[in-house]
Write an enzyme that holds these catalytic residues in place. Structure first.
Site, PDB file in Angstrom:
ATOM      1  N   LYS A 254      43.031  28.967  39.328  1.00  0.00           N
ATOM      2  CA  LYS A 254      44.100  29.909  39.001  1.00  0.00           C
ATOM      3  C   LYS A 254      45.103  29.915  40.155  1.00  0.00           C
ATOM      4  CE  LYS A 254      45.115  34.885  38.453  1.00  0.00           C
ATOM      5  NZ  LYS A 254      44.591  36.250  38.204  1.00  0.00           N
ATOM      6  N   ASP A 259      51.540  37.803  41.502  1.00  0.00           N
ATOM      7  CA  ASP A 259      51.194  38.488  40.250  1.00  0.00           C
ATOM      8  C   ASP A 259      51.742  39.913  40.263  1.00  0.00           C
ATOM      9  OD1 ASP A 259      50.111  39.413  37.919  1.00  0.00           O
ATOM     10  OD2 ASP A 259      48.020  39.441  38.620  1.00  0.00           O
ATOM     11  N   LYS A 266      52.369  46.025  37.399  1.00  0.00           N
ATOM     12  CA  LYS A 266      51.398  46.710  38.257  1.00  0.00           C
ATOM     13  C   LYS A 266      52.100  47.848  38.996  1.00  0.00           C
ATOM     14  CE  LYS A 266      48.442  42.731  39.480  1.00  0.00           C
ATOM     15  NZ  LYS A 266      47.194  43.207  38.869  1.00  0.00           N
ATOM     16  N   ASP A 277      46.838  35.610  44.759  1.00  0.00           N
ATOM     17  CA  ASP A 277      46.413  35.274  43.400  1.00  0.00           C
ATOM     18  C   ASP A 277      46.449  33.766  43.099  1.00  0.00           C
ATOM     19  OD1 ASP A 277      45.250  36.608  41.291  1.00  0.00           O
ATOM     20  OD2 ASP A 277      47.122  36.848  40.177  1.00  0.00           O
ATOM     21  N   ASP A 336      49.354  41.379  32.327  1.00  0.00           N
ATOM     22  CA  ASP A 336      48.697  41.352  33.638  1.00  0.00           C
ATOM     23  C   ASP A 336      47.344  40.634  33.581  1.00  0.00           C
ATOM     24  OD1 ASP A 336      48.448  41.771  36.318  1.00  0.00           O
ATOM     25  OD2 ASP A 336      47.890  43.898  36.170  1.00  0.00           O
ATOM     26  N   GLU A 338      46.863  37.596  33.099  1.00  0.00           N
ATOM     27  CA  GLU A 338      47.558  36.305  32.997  1.00  0.00           C
ATOM     28  C   GLU A 338      46.714  35.146  33.480  1.00  0.00           C
ATOM     29  OE1 GLU A 338      47.710  38.222  35.550  1.00  0.00           O
ATOM     30  OE2 GLU A 338      47.436  36.775  37.158  1.00  0.00           O
ATOM     31  N   ARG A 340      43.642  34.351  32.914  1.00  0.00           N
ATOM     32  CA  ARG A 340      42.869  33.733  31.828  1.00  0.00           C
ATOM     33  C   ARG A 340      43.757  32.883  30.930  1.00  0.00           C
ATOM     34  NH1 ARG A 340      40.572  39.475  29.994  1.00  0.00           N
ATOM     35  NH2 ARG A 340      40.597  39.592  32.274  1.00  0.00           N
TER      36      ARG A 340
HETATM   37  N1  BES Z   1      45.117  39.072  39.868  1.00  0.00           N
HETATM   38  C1  BES Z   1      44.562  40.164  39.145  1.00  0.00           C
HETATM   39  C2  BES Z   1      43.129  40.492  39.572  1.00  0.00           C
HETATM   40  C3  BES Z   1      42.950  41.053  40.949  1.00  0.00           C
HETATM   41  C4  BES Z   1      42.999  42.425  41.148  1.00  0.00           C
HETATM   42  C5  BES Z   1      42.663  40.241  42.014  1.00  0.00           C
HETATM   43  C6  BES Z   1      42.795  42.947  42.399  1.00  0.00           C
HETATM   44  C7  BES Z   1      42.468  40.753  43.274  1.00  0.00           C
HETATM   45  C8  BES Z   1      42.527  42.118  43.471  1.00  0.00           C
HETATM   46  C9  BES Z   1      44.541  39.856  37.649  1.00  0.00           C
HETATM   47  O1  BES Z   1      45.537  39.018  37.184  1.00  0.00           O
HETATM   48  C10 BES Z   1      44.682  41.151  36.938  1.00  0.00           C
HETATM   49  O2  BES Z   1      45.721  41.746  37.049  1.00  0.00           O
HETATM   50  N2  BES Z   1      43.647  41.557  36.223  1.00  0.00           N
HETATM   51  C11 BES Z   1      43.664  42.749  35.488  1.00  0.00           C
HETATM   52  C12 BES Z   1      42.974  42.449  34.177  1.00  0.00           C
HETATM   53  C13 BES Z   1      43.114  43.532  33.165  1.00  0.00           C
HETATM   54  C14 BES Z   1      44.562  43.683  32.741  1.00  0.00           C
HETATM   55  C15 BES Z   1      42.248  43.179  31.998  1.00  0.00           C
HETATM   56  C16 BES Z   1      42.900  43.814  36.274  1.00  0.00           C
HETATM   57  O3  BES Z   1      41.932  43.478  36.962  1.00  0.00           O
HETATM   58  O4  BES Z   1      43.315  44.963  36.237  1.00  0.00           O
HETATM   59 ZN    ZN Z   2      46.343  37.706  38.559  1.00  0.00          ZN
HETATM   60 MN    MN Z   3      47.310  40.110  36.662  1.00  0.00          MN
END
Ligand code: BES
Ligand code: ZN
Ligand code: MN
Length: 491
Positions: A254, A259, A266, A277, A336, A338, A340
């Site tokens: 990834k 992000d 966010k 990220d 968010d 993204e 996946r």
């Molecule tokens: N890059 C984030 C995950 C992340 C969060 C990495 C905190 C490191 C620290 C990912 O793209 C994300 O935003 N995930 C969301 C998924 C949700 C929308 C299902 C999350 O974890 O809130």
């Molecule tokens: Zn992310």
């Molecule tokens: Mn994200």
């Protein structure tokens, strides 16, 4: 960060000005004791140690003047010497490098270490010597002066062996360098430049898809995530294929260079740190380089899924339906989620070549940190692949934890308008596992596949410890290289 020169000697050199002598302290039956080596410690009477606040606490370091203006550095090994593990020696090496930066030359005598322990110590020193100053003004920088290390040991390492250790630690340190870059400097196209520059002089082939090629070849996930940014997405394929390779390992990373969450934006606090990220892509990239430098007899393909997730008039919307490379459609309910989406394309492309093992690496979910904290990576996937990665991590001395992929979590991603949705709105249960279930859709069942969620350990927000610095950590490079090593030696 200079390149360190290691030498090995059965006995310690004489005391001289500015030379630091590292000795171990342990505490059997509640009295401090120094490791038995060849350094003259007659000036360190036992009761003095306590008065000088010397401690056997693991990794603690106390510096004391030694004869001829030399210095003793007494490092805590914990209570019992026999409980010091190989991984502990790696951590001790890291602490030594971080704490003795102002010396150019160090002598290390921690008593009798075998070859594996000594190698761990060397690795730790090279990892701990990592520094990142970014764009700090030069007058505020105190860079490490460490250059020469004399290891008092009966063990010997050939120049080739030392080069191999360095190829590995260099890959970890370069991963940190790339990941620590600010997101105004590292974006998909500049990431590609880093890749093409790094593979010069290596037997590695690079193919790059720009936004046009991505559209032509059906990479709808990477395109959708990248289309909100003025800096368009890229897919990079990087192949090392030595003659006679029998096995094929695919690594999918990834690589979200920043992000923001996209239109599912966010909040300000959660956006800080999202430069990390792209750690999965950096990890896969550097692992392929290390495997090539080590000349392991295995084919390795890295797939770097690079995009910047931005909100704008051209960004993808919640409710959009996109088509992934393998033909499956995805209803995007949260922009968010993204990672996946880009990985779905990367996994599909990797699977087309039917490799023997696919491993994807991603800072995928905040839920991973809720479940496992900030030091363990979450490991999911098909059971033989999970076992292989688990074994590789143990050999490499890295922390990961196997997690289940419960079948019932797949059904919550059912969509009325597409083959699958990227999230279930309002669902918070098992967020890391839901991410894993989504990715599983894009790998045919017959291909062994493992998913590493490194959202927790990719970066260290606290202070440095062992060989782990602040900021980017370079986790899982050593595990992936170890997995490649094991695959290439098992017929
Ligand atoms: N890059 C984030 C995950 C992340 C969060 C990495 C905190 C490191 C620290 C990912 O793209 C994300 O935003 N995930 C969301 C998924 C949700 C929308 C299902 C999350 O974890 O809130
Ligand atoms: Zn992310
Ligand atoms: Mn994200």
């Amino acid at each position: 960060m200079t390149s360190l020169k290691f030498s090995f000697s059965p006995s310690a050199p004489a005391f001289k000005k500015d030379l630091v002598f590292v000795l171990g302290v342990h505490e059997p039956s509640n009295s401090l004791q120094l490791t038995k080596g060849t350094v003259d410690t007659s000036s360190l009477a036992k009761q003095q140690l306590e008065q000088l606040d010397v401690s056997a606490k693991f990794e603690s370091i106390t510096k004391i003047a030694a004869p001829n203006s030399a210095v003793y550095a007494l490092i805590g090994l914990g209570k019992e010497l026999k409980k010091v593990t190989t991984d502990n020696y790696r951590e001790l090496g890291g602490a030594i490098a971080r704490n003795l930066k102002l010396f150019t030359e160090a002598v290390i005598d921690l008593g009798k270490l075998d070859k594996v322990q000594t190698q761990a110590l060397i690795e730790g020193i090279q990892l701990g010597n990592y520094e990142f100053f970014g764009k700090k003004s030069t007058n505020s920088i105190k860079a490490s002066k460490l250059a020469k290390l004399v290891i008092v040991s009966a063990q010997k390492f050939s120049a080739t062996e030392l080069r191999q250790i360095e190829a590995l630690t260099e890959a970890v340190n370069q991963t940190k360098n790339l990941v620590n870059l600010p997101p105004n400097e590292i974006y998909p196209a500049s990431f590609v430049k880093q890749v093409t520059a790094a593979v010069k002089n290596l037997p590695v082939k690079v193919t790059v898809w720009d936004e046009k090629a991505l559209a032509k070849d059906g990479f709808g996930g990477i395109l959708a995530v990248g289309m909100g940014s003025s800096r368009p997405p890229r897919l990079v394929k990087i192949v090392y294929q030595p003659k006679g390779a029998k096995k094929h390992l695919a690594l999918v990373g990834k690589g979200i260079t920043f992000d923001t969450g996209g239109l599912s934006l966010k909040p300000a606090e959660s956006m800080v740190g999202m430069k990390y990220d792209m750690t999965g892509a950096a990890t896969c990239f550097q692992s392929v380089l290390a495997i090539a430098k080590l000349g392991l007899p295995i084919k390795v393909t890295g797939w770097l899924c690079l995009a910047e997730n931005m909100p704008s008039g051209t960004a993808q919307r919640p409710d959009d339906v996109i088509r992934i490379r393998n033909g499956k459609t995805v209803e995007v309910l949260n922009t968010d989620a993204e990672g996946r989406l880009v990985l779905a394309d990367g996994l599909s492309a990797a699977a087309e070549e039917k490799p023997d093992l696919i491993v994807d690496v991603a800072t995928l979910t905040g839920a991973a940190t809720i479940a496992l904290g900030n030091r363990y990576a979450g490991l999911m996937g098909e059971s033989s692949a999970v076992n292989d990665l688990d074994a590789a991590a143990k050999l490499a001395g890295e922390l990961l934890w196997p997690m289940p992929l419960p079948e019932e979590l797949r059904t919550i991603l059912n969509s009325d308008v597409a083959d699958i949705a990227n999230v279930k709105i309002g669902n918070r249960a098992g967020g890391m596992l839901v991410g894993g279930q989504f990715l599983r859709e894009f790998v045919p069942l017959e291909i062994p596949w493992a998913h590493l969620d490194i959202a927790g350990p990719a970066a260290n927000a606290g202070s440095a410890y062992g060989y782990t610095p602040k900021g980017a950590t370079g986790v899982m490079v050593r595990t992936l290289v170890m997995a490649a090593k094991s695959m290439s030696s098992n017929k």
